[in-house]
Design a protein around this motif. Structure first.
Motif, PDB file in Angstrom:
ATOM      1  N   THR A  22       0.857  -1.149  -0.117  1.00  0.00           N
ATOM      2  CA  THR A  22      -0.174   0.074   0.214  1.00  0.00           C
ATOM      3  C   THR A  22       0.902   1.210  -0.092  1.00  0.00           C
ATOM      4  OG1 THR A  22      -1.955  -1.185   1.085  1.00  0.00           O
ATOM      5  CG2 THR A  22      -1.701   1.421   1.333  1.00  0.00           C
ATOM      6  N   GLN A  23       2.016   1.327   0.857  1.00  0.00           N
ATOM      7  CA  GLN A  23       2.681   2.242   0.858  1.00  0.00           C
ATOM      8  C   GLN A  23       3.469   2.765  -0.491  1.00  0.00           C
ATOM      9  OE1 GLN A  23       2.692   4.556   3.516  1.00  0.00           O
ATOM     10  NE2 GLN A  23       0.965   3.356   4.333  1.00  0.00           N
ATOM     11  N   GLN A  24       4.200   1.599  -0.951  1.00  0.00           N
ATOM     12  CA  GLN A  24       4.855   1.866  -2.240  1.00  0.00           C
ATOM     13  C   GLN A  24       3.967   2.276  -3.255  1.00  0.00           C
ATOM     14  OE1 GLN A  24       6.506  -2.132  -2.574  1.00  0.00           O
ATOM     15  NE2 GLN A  24       8.414  -1.522  -1.276  1.00  0.00           N
ATOM     16  N   SER A  25       2.778   1.726  -3.292  1.00  0.00           N
ATOM     17  CA  SER A  25       2.054   2.076  -4.472  1.00  0.00           C
ATOM     18  C   SER A  25       1.464   3.619  -4.449  1.00  0.00           C
ATOM     19  CB  SER A  25       0.443   1.235  -4.420  1.00  0.00           C
ATOM     20  OG  SER A  25      -0.267   1.590  -3.360  1.00  0.00           O
ATOM     21  N   LYS A  26       1.498   4.184  -3.043  1.00  0.00           N
ATOM     22  CA  LYS A  26       1.190   5.613  -3.265  1.00  0.00           C
ATOM     23  C   LYS A  26       2.672   6.464  -3.595  1.00  0.00           C
ATOM     24  CE  LYS A  26      -1.652   5.416   1.152  1.00  0.00           C
ATOM     25  NZ  LYS A  26      -1.781   5.547   2.612  1.00  0.00           N
ATOM     26  N   GLN A  27       3.617   5.677  -3.270  1.00  0.00           N
ATOM     27  CA  GLN A  27       4.853   6.547  -3.445  1.00  0.00           C
ATOM     28  C   GLN A  27       5.373   6.408  -5.168  1.00  0.00           C
ATOM     29  OE1 GLN A  27       7.913   4.967  -0.976  1.00  0.00           O
ATOM     30  NE2 GLN A  27       6.490   5.478   0.882  1.00  0.00           N
ATOM     31  N   THR A  28       4.909   5.349  -5.599  1.00  0.00           N
ATOM     32  CA  THR A  28       5.274   4.872  -7.055  1.00  0.00           C
ATOM     33  C   THR A  28       3.935   4.361  -7.892  1.00  0.00           C
ATOM     34  OG1 THR A  28       6.223   2.804  -6.303  1.00  0.00           O
ATOM     35  CG2 THR A  28       7.788   4.556  -6.656  1.00  0.00           C
ATOM     36  N   PRO A  29       3.562   5.436  -8.219  1.00  0.00           N
ATOM     37  CA  PRO A  29       1.944   4.582  -9.066  1.00  0.00           C
ATOM     38  C   PRO A  29       2.301   3.738 -10.169  1.00  0.00           C
ATOM     39  CG  PRO A  29       1.826   7.115  -8.711  1.00  0.00           C
ATOM     40  CD  PRO A  29       3.354   6.790  -8.273  1.00  0.00           C
ATOM     41  N   THR A  30       1.547   2.882 -10.194  1.00  0.00           N
ATOM     42  CA  THR A  30       1.593   1.735 -11.314  1.00  0.00           C
ATOM     43  C   THR A  30       1.486   2.562 -12.687  1.00  0.00           C
ATOM     44  OG1 THR A  30       0.626   0.308  -9.823  1.00  0.00           O
ATOM     45  CG2 THR A  30       0.710  -0.294 -12.252  1.00  0.00           C
ATOM     46  N   CYS A  31       2.314   2.236 -13.608  1.00  0.00           N
ATOM     47  CA  CYS A  31       2.419   2.645 -15.038  1.00  0.00           C
ATOM     48  C   CYS A  31       1.292   1.849 -15.686  1.00  0.00           C
ATOM     49  CB  CYS A  31       3.813   2.673 -15.508  1.00  0.00           C
ATOM     50  SG  CYS A  31       3.791   3.379 -17.168  1.00  0.00           S
ATOM     51  N   LEU A  32       0.372   2.661 -15.851  1.00  0.00           N
ATOM     52  CA  LEU A  32      -0.722   2.023 -16.735  1.00  0.00           C
ATOM     53  C   LEU A  32      -0.830   2.114 -18.276  1.00  0.00           C
ATOM     54  CD1 LEU A  32      -3.802   2.590 -14.034  1.00  0.00           C
ATOM     55  CD2 LEU A  32      -2.448   0.501 -14.417  1.00  0.00           C
ATOM     56  N   LYS A  33      -0.961   1.128 -18.818  1.00  0.00           N
ATOM     57  CA  LYS A  33      -1.179   1.438 -20.442  1.00  0.00           C
ATOM     58  C   LYS A  33      -2.719   1.707 -20.628  1.00  0.00           C
ATOM     59  CE  LYS A  33       2.131  -2.344 -21.223  1.00  0.00           C
ATOM     60  NZ  LYS A  33       2.178  -3.661 -21.733  1.00  0.00           N
TER      61      LYS A  33
END
Length: 331
Positions: A213-224
């Protein structure tokens, strides 16, 4: 009838039972005698029936298991207090919602602000809660917060600041560990060893989600662009199946994404998890149905896929009144 009582007075009622008749309040599960590390607190008969079991696994590590049902609604009021690390799984909520998911809350240490919370009559309460003192948590990595992974340091933050809290849904691995705790096959010394192992297993699973959860806040997933389109498709499927939503795994398969991409992508696109989004939408729909006055409370609950008791609890938590009161107000 609704009973309003302070948290301190609520706890003192259990203490009064102990003093008047210890056999009613403090029982060892096997022998019926008081033991310091494993206590069952019987519910005061004026409030309801059931128990809260408290097990001290070691200094600074406590497990509580509850199973009770109230005679009347109870509003409990508490003041600010110092809060340890904690996690709580609300098992009854999992039985009462259509997706059979068990919600949990993970808390960091710090100050818990005073609050007013309501427990509903005739509704079974079942939960498993674990309290961990910060120094016990830190003992796995050392004696200073700098040695705790950065993504988890907020769990043992400033003790004078408000604590951290995050809701979530139990994974299958978490549910399996919970069942082992509830049906522990051992007694005495081996029981405590077994339960402590399961308590830390649950904590490890929760921390894995917390880091994610914390990592997804800091580095958003690069979405196609195609991923984003599929995530919007997933949202549409959820809204079309309010009364029988698919699991996250099923939803991911339906839209052609892996489960991790869907989970992270949904949060990035909509700012919340898929099932938090669904939960919010269901209750907003319920509010509209109730305001129209064309459906009964039971019919509204069924239309959005909630059991009646769970619907009442969830609606009250979100809007501050019962569905019946809201419907009456808008008729």
């Amino acid at each position: 009838m609704t009973i309003t009582i302070s948290e301190q007075a609520y706890r003192e009622l259990f203490q009064e039972i102990q003093e008047s008749d210890p056999s009613l309040a403090l029982l060892d599960q096997k022998s019926g005698n008081f033991v310091g590390h494993d206590i069952i607190w019987r519910y005061p008969s004026r409030f309801g029936q059931g128990f809260v079991r408290e097990i001290s696994l070691r200094d600074g590590l406590d497990l509580a298991i509850a199973n009770y049902q109230l005679h009347d609604d109870i509003i409990s009021e508490s003041s600010d207090f110092e809060h340890p690390l904690e996690y709580t799984f609300n098992i009854a909520d999992g039985y009462q919602n259509s997706a059979n998911t068990i919600p949990y809350h993970l808390y960091g240490s710090g100050v818990a602000p005073g609050e007013c919370w309501k427990q509903f009559a005739k509704q079974r309460s079942m939960w498993v809660s674990v309290h961990i003192e910060p120094e016990v948590f830190q003992s796995f990595v050392g004696n200073t917060t700098e040695q705790v992974p950065e993504a988890l340091q907020h769990l043992i933050g400033n003790p004078n600041q408000k604590y951290y809290v995050r809701p979530g849904q139990a994974t299958q691995a978490m549910q399996s560990a919970l069942q082992r705790i509830l049906h522990c096959p051992y007694q005495g010394f081996t029981q405590r060893m077994f339960l402590e192992g399961k308590v830390w297993e649950l904590m490890a699973l929760l921390l894995e989600q917390e880091v994610e959860t914390q990592q997804s806040k800091q580095t958003p997933t690069c979405l196609k662009p195609d991923d984003i389109e599929r995530i919007h498709q997933a949202k549409a499927i959820l809204l079309q199946r309010l009364n029988n939503p698919p699991s996250l795994k099923q939803l991911a398969q339906q839209v052609g994404l892996n489960e991790c991409t869907l989970k992270r992508g949904f949060r990035q696109v909509f700012g919340t998890t898929a099932f938090s989004y669904l939960h919010h939408y269901r209750l907003e729909q319920a509010k509209q149905f109730l305001a129209s006055g064309e459906m009964t409370v039971a019919q509204v609950a069924q239309s959005i896929g909630f059991a009646r008791n769970y619907f009442t609890k969830a609606f009250c938590q979100k809007f501050g009144c019962t569905p019946g009161a809201y419907r009456k107000r808008h008729r």
